[in-house]
Design an enzyme around this catalytic site. Structure first.
Site, PDB file in Angstrom:
ATOM      1  N   GLY A  41       5.306   2.010   0.786  1.00 53.64           N
ATOM      2  CA  GLY A  41       6.289   2.197  -0.273  1.00 53.64           C
ATOM      3  C   GLY A  41       5.684   2.814  -1.507  1.00 53.64           C
TER       4      GLY A  41
ATOM      5  CB  SER B  86      -0.895   0.006   1.232  1.00 56.68           C
ATOM      6  OG  SER B  86      -0.099   0.151   2.390  1.00 56.68           O
ATOM      7  CE  LYS B  87      -1.008   7.956  -2.078  1.00 50.79           C
ATOM      8  NZ  LYS B  87      -2.267   8.688  -2.237  1.00 50.79           N
ATOM      9  NE  ARG B  88       1.854   5.486   6.379  1.00 56.28           N
ATOM     10  CZ  ARG B  88       2.435   6.535   6.910  1.00 56.28           C
ATOM     11  NH1 ARG B  88       1.851   7.708   6.838  1.00 56.28           N
ATOM     12  NH2 ARG B  88       3.598   6.432   7.514  1.00 56.28           N
TER      13      ARG B  88
END
Length: 477
Positions: A248, A244-246
RNA sequence: GUCCCCAUCGUCUAGCGGUUAGGACACAGCUCUUUCAAGGCUGCGGCACGGGUUCGAUUCCCGUUGGGGACGCCA
């Protein structure tokens, strides 16, 4: 056998996620391998979060990856009539019921159930409404959603990768099919669309396994043919959770901007969860298409290994011919403000050949090659201590300045000859000449073969830079 | 918590009852060398555990453990 039709259905609520790119690629390979059709559909039924900008980014990302579609893009937002009709039919036939519950009401009841330690599932509050209650709500003008009345029984399907997956309908709640704002939900729109588009194989992430029984229920209620389902493993972050975005970088456009080649990226993605059962690692698109086979899909999630991506990218850069590379590199040089007019096109190509041996990212053609285009602003500090501030650097650079002034050609064998001669005459180690020169010419301690890079720096700039280095040394002493 | 999926080196994987468990990335060392890469060589390192089935299980079955996913009027 009828034609294979597959699709990718991204939602324009964000950039194209590498996970979506991954499933897009597999669908695309599957279609291309089997002479089928690959269809693009934009799932924008979430009007609150979908944007036109993201649609463009997604289209650009797919194009960059070289994943082309045969039909579409279709937009769900333009197909409301289809959903409306299907919903009307289902409601008329008694598969749906109106739910007047508000978000807050549901949330409240949900909390209570959870607090009591039980699992929550929509409590069919509105299924059990009396006629009077319904009439009252209608009079009130309360908006309502349409829920699917899940029948008793078992829903099973044969997944193309996992085999039979079955689920007790008791586990499935009466899910919403049409929102109170009139828009269809994902599960409903997907079924209507996949069916009307004649999708034969639904290949998607395994986070959709739990949606599948709901969709099958809808297929059956609508009396439609159920497609084949193939649930792909997910791409994982370093910690093995869903990427997910968080955790990487997930946007395909970011990888493009970091300097990855689309072919390299596709090659890497293809090997994440699929294997052609050979010892090879580098595959052209054609090879991937020819080799692709559902039988060789992996069932376990694959960690996105940046180091391997980087390695694959460097392999591609090194084996790509300069002319092709030039198309990728030129815009980067322009962006960096490099003035490359001093070089002919042929020289630039040879320059690219020189740099590419050590490049891992396209951005390396800028970052570690600036000295070809711009003057050296600063010297590597460690290099200064080692190659400048010693007892021989100053004298050697002076000597080199003199000797290099005397030659006109700066072809590698000519300049190298100058150095070899000095070595021969003085008996000193070649490194004592080479390292200070490299630092003077490039400001760095690492880089391509000195005599080859010297050719491109040229006589004039070489001498000027040696002079500048001498001045620098004097000031530091 | 409920349901579902998964399980070979750190990572990606080959394997589809009998293999010295193979390759790649990464890591370490050596080599080549004007530096750094690249290349070559070598090394490190794995079948989660327990039961079955079988002459024989990494491979088949069951369980345990571990990891992951889904439980939205998001997709």
């Amino acid at each position: 056998m009828s034609e294979i039709r597959v699709r990718i259905a991204p939602s324009p609520t964000g950039y194209l996620h590498v996970g979506t790119a991954h499933t897009a690629l597999y669908n695309w390979l599957f279609a291309r391998k089997n002479g089928g059709k690959f269809i693009l559909r934009i799932e924008d039924t979430d009007v609150e979060r979908s944007t036109k900008e993201m649609v463009d980014v997604i289209l650009d990302s797919l194009k960059w990856l070289g994943i082309d579609w045969d039909e579409g893009p279709y937009y769900q937002s333009e197909r409301f009539n289809l959903y409306k009709e299907a919903a009307k039919k289902l409601e008329k036939e008694g598969f749906l019921y109106r739910c007047y519950c508000t978000k807050e009401e549901i949330e409240e009841r949900k909390q209570k159930v959870i607090e009591s330690g039980k699992a929550w599932k929509y409590d069919r509050h509105c299924l059990n409404l009396t006629e009077e209650q319904k009439a009252a709500y209608e009079r009130e003008g309360r908006p309502y959603a349409l829920r699917f009345k899940v029948p008793e029984g078992m829903t099973a399907f044969n997944d193309g990768l996992h085999g039979e997956i079955r689920r007790d309908n008791k586990e499935i709640e009466d899910f919403v099919v049409v929102r109170s704002n009139g828009y269809p939900t994902y599960n409903f729109a997907v079924v209507v669309d996949d069916s009307s588009m004649g999708i034969t194989h639904v290949m998607r992430g395994e986070d959709h396994i739990s949606n599948t029984p709901k969709q099958i229920l809808l297929y059956k209620a609508l009396n439609l043919k159920v497609p084949e389902f193939i649930h792909l493993p997910l791409i994982l972050a370093e910690d093995k959770s869903k990427l997910s975005k968080r955790k990487g970088t997930v946007a395909v456009t970011d990888y493009r901007d970091m300097g990855y080649l689309p072919d390299a990226f596709v090659n890497f993605l293809a090997l994440l969860g699929w294997s052609p059962s050979t010892d090879k690692e580098i595959f052209s698109r054609e090879e991937l298409i020819n080799l692709f086979d559902i039988k060789h899909l992996s069932k376990r999630g694959a960690v996105f290994d940046h180091k391997k991506l980087l390695w694959i990218n460097s392999e591609y850069i090194r084996s790509m011919d300069a002319e092709k590379l030039y198309d990728y590199v030129k815009p980067l040089w322009d962006k960096a403000g490099f003035d490359y007019s001093v070089f002919s096109h042929e020289d630039l190509l040879r320059l690219i050949d020189l740099i590419k041996e050590r490049a891992r990212l396209l951005t390396d053609f800028v970052d570690s090659a600036s000295y070809f285009f711009k003057d050296v602003e600063e010297y590597d500090e460690k290099g200064v201590n080692k190659h400048f501030l010693n007892e021989y650097a100053e004298d050697n650079l002076k000597l080199l300045y003199e000797k290099l002034s005397e030659i006109d050609s700066f072809e590698p064998d000519v300049t190298e000859n100058v150095y070899r001669k000095i070595v021969e005459e003085t008996g000193m180690k070649a490194g004592k000449l080479i390292h200070p020169t490299r630092l003077a010419l490039t400001g760095k301690t690492v880089g391509p073969s000195l005599f080859h890079l010297m050719e491109f720096v040229g006589k004039e700039r070489t001498l000027a830079r040696i002079e500048k280095a001498l001045e620098f040394i004097r000031n530091r002493k």
